[in-house]
Design a protein around this motif. Sequence first.
Motif, PDB file in Angstrom:
ATOM      1  N   HIS A   1       1.264   0.862  20.374  1.00 15.04           N
ATOM      2  CA  HIS A   1       0.345   1.997  20.283  1.00 15.04           C
ATOM      3  C   HIS A   1      -0.880   1.685  19.423  1.00 15.04           C
ATOM      4  CE1 HIS A   1       3.818   3.878  21.984  1.00 15.04           C
ATOM      5  NE2 HIS A   1       4.523   3.632  20.895  1.00 15.04           N
ATOM      6  N   LEU A   2      -0.990   0.458  18.935  1.00 19.27           N
ATOM      7  CA  LEU A   2      -2.069   0.091  18.017  1.00 19.27           C
ATOM      8  C   LEU A   2      -2.984  -0.932  18.676  1.00 19.27           C
ATOM      9  CD1 LEU A   2       0.116  -0.422  14.808  1.00 19.27           C
ATOM     10  CD2 LEU A   2      -1.234   1.606  15.391  1.00 19.27           C
ATOM     11  N   ASP A   3      -4.186  -1.085  18.093  1.00 20.57           N
ATOM     12  CA  ASP A   3      -5.099  -2.122  18.566  1.00 20.57           C
ATOM     13  C   ASP A   3      -4.865  -3.448  17.840  1.00 20.57           C
ATOM     14  OD1 ASP A   3      -6.363  -0.174  20.174  1.00 20.57           O
ATOM     15  OD2 ASP A   3      -7.546   0.487  18.453  1.00 20.57           O
TER      16      ASP A   3
ATOM     17  N   LYS B   1       6.799  -1.748  10.413  1.00 18.85           N
ATOM     18  CA  LYS B   1       6.458  -0.795  11.494  1.00 18.85           C
ATOM     19  C   LYS B   1       6.057  -1.520  12.780  1.00 18.85           C
ATOM     20  CE  LYS B   1       4.842   2.507   7.998  1.00 18.85           C
ATOM     21  NZ  LYS B   1       3.993   3.633   7.656  1.00 18.85           N
TER      22      LYS B   1
ATOM     23  N   LEU C   1       5.542   0.145  16.199  1.00 17.73           N
ATOM     24  CA  LEU C   1       4.311   0.856  16.583  1.00 17.73           C
ATOM     25  C   LEU C   1       3.314  -0.041  17.317  1.00 17.73           C
ATOM     26  CD1 LEU C   1       3.594   3.060  13.418  1.00 17.73           C
ATOM     27  CD2 LEU C   1       4.507   3.791  15.634  1.00 17.73           C
TER      28      LEU C   1
ATOM     29  N   SER D   1       0.829  -1.201   0.000  1.00 23.79           N
ATOM     30  CA  SER D   1       0.000   0.000   0.000  1.00 23.79           C
ATOM     31  C   SER D   1       0.872   1.264   0.000  1.00 23.79           C
ATOM     32  CB  SER D   1      -0.868   0.035   1.264  1.00 23.79           C
ATOM     33  OG  SER D   1      -1.773  -1.026   1.291  1.00 23.79           O
ATOM     34  N   PRO D   2       0.271   2.392  -0.356  1.00 25.04           N
ATOM     35  CA  PRO D   2       0.981   3.660  -0.142  1.00 25.04           C
ATOM     36  C   PRO D   2       1.348   3.800   1.339  1.00 25.04           C
ATOM     37  CG  PRO D   2      -1.037   4.015  -1.428  1.00 25.04           C
ATOM     38  CD  PRO D   2      -1.076   2.591  -0.932  1.00 25.04           C
ATOM     39  N   GLY D   3       2.603   4.155   1.608  1.00 31.85           N
ATOM     40  CA  GLY D   3       2.997   4.395   2.993  1.00 31.85           C
ATOM     41  C   GLY D   3       3.241   3.151   3.822  1.00 31.85           C
TER      42      GLY D   3
ATOM     43  N   ARG E   1      12.739   1.381  11.517  1.00 29.99           N
ATOM     44  CA  ARG E   1      13.193   2.423  12.438  1.00 29.99           C
ATOM     45  C   ARG E   1      14.135   1.847  13.488  1.00 29.99           C
ATOM     46  NH1 ARG E   1       9.168   7.051  14.748  1.00 29.99           N
ATOM     47  NH2 ARG E   1       8.139   5.349  15.825  1.00 29.99           N
TER      48      ARG E   1
ATOM     49  N   THR F   1      -0.096  -0.768  10.798  1.00 34.28           N
ATOM     50  CA  THR F   1      -1.165   0.229  10.932  1.00 34.28           C
ATOM     51  C   THR F   1      -2.317  -0.026   9.977  1.00 34.28           C
ATOM     52  OG1 THR F   1      -0.172   1.693   9.284  1.00 34.28           O
ATOM     53  CG2 THR F   1       0.539   1.980  11.555  1.00 34.28           C
ATOM     54  N   GLU F   2      -2.178  -1.003   9.081  1.00 35.58           N
ATOM     55  CA  GLU F   2      -3.241  -1.244   8.099  1.00 35.58           C
ATOM     56  C   GLU F   2      -4.346  -2.166   8.617  1.00 35.58           C
ATOM     57  OE1 GLU F   2      -1.955  -1.676   3.854  1.00 35.58           O
ATOM     58  OE2 GLU F   2       0.057  -1.538   4.710  1.00 35.58           O
TER      59      GLU F   2
END
Lengths: 215, 215
Positions: free
Chosen positions: B171-173, B165, B168, B38-40, B198, B142-143
Motif C-alpha cells: 500500500h506504500l510507494d 510494518k 504495509l 521514531s515515534p510510532g 502484525r 511508512t517513514e
Amino acid sequence: VRTIRIEGAVMEGNDRIADENRRALRDAGVTTVNLMGSPGAGKTALLEMTVGRLDPSVRLAVIEGDIEGSLDARRLERLGVPVVQINTSGACHLDARMVREGLRHLDLGSTDLLFVENVGNLVCPAEFRIGEDRKVMVLSTTEGEDKPLKYPLMFRTSDLMILSKIDLLPHLDLDPDALLMQVRAVSPELPVLQVSARSGQGARQWIDWLEGCLG
Amino acid sequence: VRTIRIEGAVMEGNDRIADENRRALRDAGVTTVNLMGSPGAGKTALLEMTVGRLDPSVRLAVIEGDIEGSLDARRLERLGVPVVQINTSGACHLDARMVREGLRHLDLGSTDLLFVENVGNLVCPAEFRIGEDRKVMVLSTTEGEDKPLKYPLMFRTSDLMILSKIDLLPHLDLDPDALLMQVRAVSPELPVLQVSARSGQGARQWIDWLEGCLG
C-alpha cells in the motif's frame, strides 16, 4: 540549494531572537508557519501538495531544517520554490538563531508565506520558538493512537494538527476517533485536518486554513 | 507499573555511568538491548511479538523510556513481563543515569535479557550510551527511503536495523531496495531484518538474532 551549516544549538537568548525574527517577518508582510512532526510523517509531501494548490498569487518560500543533507530542499526547489537549507550539525531541532541565518538568504520582500520545515522530531522542536506566526504539526496515521499522551507538548503548542496519510486507513488498525479523543485529552482546542497528500483528500481545507492565516 | 520521574538530563559523566551499568549487567549475566526509533515505528509491537516467541526459559525484563505516561509499560506488563517505566520530564532520550535508576528497580539476578525501549526519536537517543550490549533501531516502511541520509548517526551506531510494518508494503510507494541502498550508503555493515509484528513475518530471524546475543 543554499546550505547553511550551524555549529551548535544555543538555547540562551532564543526567545529574544525569535521576537526579532517575528518582527522582521511581519514588517516584510510575511506569514510564517513552523511545520513539525516525526521523521517520515509527511511534512515535505504536504508542502509539495501545497505548492500545486495554493493561489498562484501567494509567493512561497521554504526554510528546510535537517541534521544533514538537502533531500527535501531539492524536492521543493524542483517545484520552483525558493528554498534555504539549514543543516543543524546534529541538533535535533531548529532554533531562532538558525532561522535568523536562514532569513538572511531569502528575499522577504518577495515572500508572502514562509514555511519552516523543522527537523523530524516529535519532542525538541516544540520547545523552541523561531519567530513563527503559526505552529503546525503533522502526525501520520501510521504512528498510532497513543502519541498525544506520550508527546503532549507538541500537541499543546501547535495551532493546527494535520493527520496525514489518511489514504492508508483501510490498511491500518488505527481508530481515528480514538486518536482524536487522545488529542482532545491533551489539547482540547487543537483543530485537526485529515489529509492525504497522495490522493489530495483534505487539501481544500488545508489551503483554506492557510489562506486564512495570510495577512 | 513503577514509574520513575527524572529531573533533567545530564550529559556529563554519561559514559562513566554507562560503563558502570554495563559492568553491573554483565556481572548479573544480563544481555541488554537498547531499542530505538521514531515515534510510532513499532518498537513496543516488536517487543510484544518477542514475548510470545522467545524461548520461555529466557527471562525477560523491560525498561520503558517515555517523556510522559506509561502506556507501553502497561502493554508489556499485561504479557507478564517485569517492566520499569522511566519518565524523562521532557528529555528526548534516555541517558545512563536514568537507566541506572531503572536498574535499581529490577531483579537482575532473575533476568537474562533486558530491553530498554528508548524515547521515540531518531536523533538524540543515538548520542547516549546507556550500558547496552547491542543497539537495535526500528525503522517503519511508512517513514520513507530517505531517513538514513537525514539521520545518519542512528544508522551508524546501531548493530541491527529492523524494517518494521512490511505488511504495509503493497500500500506504500516505498521501494525497499532503494531504502536498503541508502542504509548501506551511510552504514555499509548494518544488518537489516524485515519484520511485520502484525503478520509475524521475519519473527524467526529476529528471535534467532536475539538468541545469538545471549551470553
